[in-house]
Design a protein around this motif. Structure first.
Motif, PDB file in Angstrom:
ATOM      1  N   HIS A  79      54.288  43.598  30.722  1.00  0.00           N
ATOM      2  CA  HIS A  79      53.456  43.423  31.920  1.00  0.00           C
ATOM      3  C   HIS A  79      52.230  44.321  31.763  1.00  0.00           C
ATOM      4  N   THR A  80      51.039  43.727  31.673  1.00  0.00           N
ATOM      5  CA  THR A  80      49.820  44.532  31.561  1.00  0.00           C
ATOM      6  C   THR A  80      48.936  44.283  32.778  1.00  0.00           C
ATOM      7  N   VAL A  81      48.324  45.353  33.256  1.00  0.00           N
ATOM      8  CA  VAL A  81      47.457  45.259  34.436  1.00  0.00           C
ATOM      9  C   VAL A  81      46.178  46.053  34.165  1.00  0.00           C
ATOM     10  N   TYR A  82      45.037  45.415  34.428  1.00  0.00           N
ATOM     11  CA  TYR A  82      43.731  46.063  34.282  1.00  0.00           C
ATOM     12  C   TYR A  82      43.124  46.185  35.676  1.00  0.00           C
ATOM     13  N   PHE A  83      42.666  47.391  36.004  1.00  0.00           N
ATOM     14  CA  PHE A  83      42.083  47.680  37.315  1.00  0.00           C
ATOM     15  C   PHE A  83      40.587  47.989  37.167  1.00  0.00           C
ATOM     16  N   TRP A  84      39.799  47.393  38.044  1.00  0.00           N
ATOM     17  CA  TRP A  84      38.387  47.746  38.169  1.00  0.00           C
ATOM     18  C   TRP A  84      38.245  48.438  39.529  1.00  0.00           C
ATOM     19  N   LEU A  85      37.807  49.682  39.509  1.00  0.00           N
ATOM     20  CA  LEU A  85      37.711  50.464  40.745  1.00  0.00           C
ATOM     21  C   LEU A  85      36.565  49.989  41.636  1.00  0.00           C
ATOM     22  N   LYS A  86      36.747  50.170  42.937  1.00  0.00           N
ATOM     23  CA  LYS A  86      35.685  49.909  43.904  1.00  0.00           C
ATOM     24  C   LYS A  86      34.514  50.876  43.647  1.00  0.00           C
ATOM     25  N   ASN A  87      34.867  52.120  43.294  1.00  0.00           N
ATOM     26  CA  ASN A  87      33.865  53.151  42.975  1.00  0.00           C
ATOM     27  C   ASN A  87      34.085  53.585  41.530  1.00  0.00           C
ATOM     28  N   PRO A  88      33.554  52.804  40.589  1.00  0.00           N
ATOM     29  CA  PRO A  88      33.882  53.050  39.181  1.00  0.00           C
ATOM     30  C   PRO A  88      33.436  54.415  38.657  1.00  0.00           C
ATOM     31  N   ASP A  89      32.498  55.072  39.361  1.00  0.00           N
ATOM     32  CA  ASP A  89      32.035  56.381  38.901  1.00  0.00           C
ATOM     33  C   ASP A  89      32.816  57.536  39.522  1.00  0.00           C
ATOM     34  N   SER A  90      33.764  57.221  40.382  1.00  0.00           N
ATOM     35  CA  SER A  90      34.517  58.292  41.049  1.00  0.00           C
ATOM     36  C   SER A  90      35.723  58.709  40.206  1.00  0.00           C
ATOM     37  N   ALA A 102      64.101  38.860  35.602  1.00  0.00           N
ATOM     38  CA  ALA A 102      64.735  39.375  36.827  1.00  0.00           C
ATOM     39  C   ALA A 102      64.279  40.813  37.084  1.00  0.00           C
ATOM     40  N   GLY A 103      64.163  41.600  36.035  1.00  0.00           N
ATOM     41  CA  GLY A 103      63.704  42.983  36.177  1.00  0.00           C
ATOM     42  C   GLY A 103      62.290  43.035  36.742  1.00  0.00           C
ATOM     43  N   GLN A 104      61.434  42.133  36.253  1.00  0.00           N
ATOM     44  CA  GLN A 104      60.048  42.092  36.734  1.00  0.00           C
ATOM     45  C   GLN A 104      60.022  41.697  38.216  1.00  0.00           C
ATOM     46  N   ALA A 105      60.852  40.738  38.604  1.00  0.00           N
ATOM     47  CA  ALA A 105      60.893  40.288  40.001  1.00  0.00           C
ATOM     48  C   ALA A 105      61.414  41.401  40.911  1.00  0.00           C
ATOM     49  N   ASP A 131      38.793  47.130  43.201  1.00  0.00           N
ATOM     50  CA  ASP A 131      38.002  45.981  43.620  1.00  0.00           C
ATOM     51  C   ASP A 131      38.574  44.708  43.002  1.00  0.00           C
ATOM     52  N   LYS A 132      39.144  44.860  41.815  1.00  0.00           N
ATOM     53  CA  LYS A 132      39.632  43.695  41.064  1.00  0.00           C
ATOM     54  C   LYS A 132      40.807  44.145  40.207  1.00  0.00           C
ATOM     55  N   VAL A 133      41.781  43.269  40.076  1.00  0.00           N
ATOM     56  CA  VAL A 133      42.928  43.567  39.227  1.00  0.00           C
ATOM     57  C   VAL A 133      43.306  42.289  38.483  1.00  0.00           C
ATOM     58  N   VAL A 134      43.609  42.419  37.211  1.00  0.00           N
ATOM     59  CA  VAL A 134      44.022  41.262  36.400  1.00  0.00           C
ATOM     60  C   VAL A 134      45.353  41.599  35.730  1.00  0.00           C
ATOM     61  N   VAL A 135      46.323  40.709  35.933  1.00  0.00           N
ATOM     62  CA  VAL A 135      47.680  40.891  35.412  1.00  0.00           C
ATOM     63  C   VAL A 135      47.967  39.825  34.362  1.00  0.00           C
ATOM     64  N   HIS A 136      48.610  40.231  33.273  1.00  0.00           N
ATOM     65  CA  HIS A 136      49.113  39.278  32.275  1.00  0.00           C
ATOM     66  C   HIS A 136      50.587  39.615  32.028  1.00  0.00           C
ATOM     67  N   ASP A 137      51.420  38.612  32.000  1.00  0.00           N
ATOM     68  CA  ASP A 137      52.849  38.803  31.701  1.00  0.00           C
ATOM     69  C   ASP A 137      53.222  38.004  30.465  1.00  0.00           C
ATOM     70  N   SER A 138      53.934  38.657  29.542  1.00  0.00           N
ATOM     71  CA  SER A 138      54.331  37.987  28.298  1.00  0.00           C
ATOM     72  C   SER A 138      55.816  38.193  28.026  1.00  0.00           C
ATOM     73  N   PHE A 139      56.399  37.203  27.381  1.00  0.00           N
ATOM     74  CA  PHE A 139      57.719  37.383  26.781  1.00  0.00           C
ATOM     75  C   PHE A 139      57.521  37.802  25.334  1.00  0.00           C
ATOM     76  N   THR A 140      58.244  38.813  24.895  1.00  0.00           N
ATOM     77  CA  THR A 140      58.208  39.202  23.490  1.00  0.00           C
ATOM     78  C   THR A 140      58.860  38.094  22.653  1.00  0.00           C
ATOM     79  N   VAL A 141      58.217  37.749  21.549  1.00  0.00           N
ATOM     80  CA  VAL A 141      58.786  36.711  20.655  1.00  0.00           C
ATOM     81  C   VAL A 141      59.002  37.309  19.264  1.00  0.00           C
TER      82      VAL A 141
END
Lengths: 124, 124
Positions: free
Chosen positions: A27-38, A91-94, A114-124
């Motif tokens: 599970h990867t999550v990228y956050f963009w802050l509302k105040n990116p310089d803070s 199930a663990g993720q849920a 301000d923005k968040v992007v999530v990607h979920d992967s199964f390991t193969v």
């Protein structure tokens, strides 16, 4: 011929009809802050993310900030904070999504981004 | 007051003037295939990615496909294949970019993808 190739490929470990439905979830999550310089806001988000280590379903947690790797067209290091988690399975993720520690994090920290992007992967 | 808060925050482990410049690098890559419905292409890319485990600078490699987690606005599971690597430091990541095994992977597999997005983070 194409159908035959597809048929052969269906023996693949990840299945022919779409993504796998079992196994470890990354599970990867990228956050963009509302105040990116803070720096204060960034550090508050980092501190909040680190509380998620206490969630039993979270098997491993990494929190990061953009690295100054070589600038290339394919590299997007515009985010402010990064979160990486491993779960044993879907199930663990849920379970994590509803865990009180996760819900408290969202309540306490969601005003920071301000923005968040999530990607979920199964390991193969 | 804001300046004061910034000043206090500058004691943070990640520094006040931008991202950290040392420590473990987490490298994530999302691939969108030219032929997203081709299981053969997906599996060729997965096989190619797994050769990268042999690169000495790569400390850990995970390869994945989209997981069918709950559909939410923030979740983007439109990619075809996911790659996650850890490097000891920035130098390890730079070495990897020029490693013959990595260059061979790009030569053999880059025709398979239409789009690739890379994010690099320092663990904090």
């Amino acid at each position: 011929m194409a159908a035959s190739a597809e048929s052969l490929a269906s023996a693949s470990v990840v299945g022919a009809q779409g993504p796998a439905t079992t196994g470890q979830v990354v599970h990867t999550v990228y956050f963009w802050l509302k105040n990116p310089d803070s720096v204060a806001d960034r550090d508050a988000l980092i501190a909040g993310l680190k509380t998620l280590r206490q969630v039993p379903a979270v098997k491993s947690l990494h929190v990061g900030v953009p690295a100054n790797t070589e600038k290339r067209d394919v590299v997007d290091n515009s985010f402010s904070v990064f979160e990486l988690m491993f779960f044993d399975d879907l199930a663990g993720q849920a379970t994590y999504q509803q865990d009180p520690i996760h819900l408290a994090f969202v309540e306490n920290c969601s005003h920071l981004w301000d923005k968040v992007v999530v990607h979920d992967s199964f390991t193969v």
